[in-house]
Design an enzyme around this catalytic site. Structure first.
Site, PDB file in Angstrom:
ATOM      1  N   ARG A  38       0.963  -1.545   0.066  1.00 42.03           N
ATOM      2  CA  ARG A  38      -0.339  -0.556  -0.149  1.00 42.03           C
ATOM      3  C   ARG A  38       1.066   1.065   0.039  1.00 42.03           C
ATOM      4  O   ARG A  38       1.477   1.614   1.312  1.00 42.03           O
ATOM      5  CB  ARG A  38      -0.798  -0.673   1.292  1.00 42.03           C
ATOM      6  CG  ARG A  38      -2.006   0.969   1.101  1.00 42.03           C
ATOM      7  CD  ARG A  38      -2.770   0.436   2.532  1.00 42.03           C
ATOM      8  NE  ARG A  38      -3.779   1.859   2.707  1.00 42.03           N
ATOM      9  CZ  ARG A  38      -3.691   2.857   4.017  1.00 42.03           C
ATOM     10  NH1 ARG A  38      -2.751   2.934   3.698  1.00 42.03           N
ATOM     11  NH2 ARG A  38      -4.827   3.623   3.756  1.00 42.03           N
ATOM     12  N   SER A 102     -12.494  -3.162  -2.927  1.00 40.23           N
ATOM     13  CA  SER A 102     -13.062  -3.137  -1.635  1.00 40.23           C
ATOM     14  C   SER A 102     -14.794  -2.131  -2.097  1.00 40.23           C
ATOM     15  O   SER A 102     -14.889  -1.940  -2.888  1.00 40.23           O
ATOM     16  CB  SER A 102     -12.178  -1.841  -1.251  1.00 40.23           C
ATOM     17  OG  SER A 102     -11.137  -1.905  -1.047  1.00 40.23           O
ATOM     18  N   LYS A 131      -6.949   4.674   7.885  1.00 44.11           N
ATOM     19  CA  LYS A 131      -7.314   5.346   6.120  1.00 44.11           C
ATOM     20  C   LYS A 131      -7.575   7.124   7.349  1.00 44.11           C
ATOM     21  O   LYS A 131      -8.544   6.846   8.438  1.00 44.11           O
ATOM     22  CB  LYS A 131      -8.520   5.081   5.620  1.00 44.11           C
ATOM     23  CG  LYS A 131      -7.836   3.984   5.047  1.00 44.11           C
ATOM     24  CD  LYS A 131      -8.999   3.096   4.363  1.00 44.11           C
ATOM     25  CE  LYS A 131      -9.941   4.578   2.908  1.00 44.11           C
ATOM     26  NZ  LYS A 131     -10.404   3.736   2.188  1.00 44.11           N
TER      27      LYS A 131
END
Length: 204
Positions: A38, A102, A131
């Site tokens: 990520r 997602s 996030k």
């Protein structure tokens, strides 16, 4: 293609490690067989070189957001609601590569069932700090409701820790995506490996 997901789905957040190749190696040495990179920053030559080094030893590598980078690495790709649609991502990556998607609510989860994906991620199950602008928490109850209708394996994500992991598995998750709880303080290669080993014992 149906994904044979490991119960632990570690996410290597490159913002949490100065030398993230070492972090990836620690996770694999701890028993991880699947790993998602990520990286929200610029994919320059140096970053790509680091990712190539990781791809050389990770059994199953997934790249977040970037189907083009995944193709270069021979890796799979995970796309969100604002990324390329799964069908377009599928057209870019190698035929044998996994595509994950997602979802954050009932409507998105239902729509994902007709997509050419190998697994569907659902969450955030719990409140998360990983996030900047997380979607509303769905809770294990939503997973219990929706999992029986899924044509694909389901990866639960969002605020999953060693304390609540078994609850999420009992709710129907096939795999648990974990970020924050894989990084002890301080997040050294030795401490990360030990933490992954702890997770592997928990999920046996």
């Amino acid at each position: 293609m149906s994904a044979l997901l490991a119960r632990l789905y570690p996410i290597l957040d490159t913002s949490r490690a100065s030398v993230w190749q070492d972090t990836a190696r620690a996770m694999v040495d701890g028993g991880a067989t699947l790993l998602q990179i990520r990286h929200k920053g610029l994919w320059d030559r140096e970053t790509l070189k680091a990712a190539e080094q990781v791809a050389a030893f990770v059994p199953r590598l997934i790249v977040n957001d970037r189907a083009d980078i995944a193709r270069l690495l021979g890796a799979g790709v995970h796309v969100g609601q604002t990324d390329l649609p799964p069908r377009d991502a599928r057209a870019i990556v190698n035929d044998s590569a996994w595509v994950g998607h997602s979802t954050h609510n009932r409507e998105q989860f239902a729509a994902a069932q007709s997509e050419p994906v190998d697994y569907v991620a659902f969450g955030p199950i719990f409140s998360t700090v990983s996030k900047a602008n997380p979607d509303p928490v769905v809770g294990p109850e939503a997973l219990i409701e929706l999992k029986p209708w899924s044509k694909h394996p389901v990866v639960a994500i969002g605020g999953i820790t060693r304390r609540n992991a078994l609850q999420v598995l009992e709710a129907g998750a096939d795999s648990l995506a974990v970020i924050a709880d894989l990084y002890p303080d301080p997040p050294t290669p030795a401490s990360i490996r030990a933490r992954v080993e702890e997770w592997m014992r928990l999920l046996q």
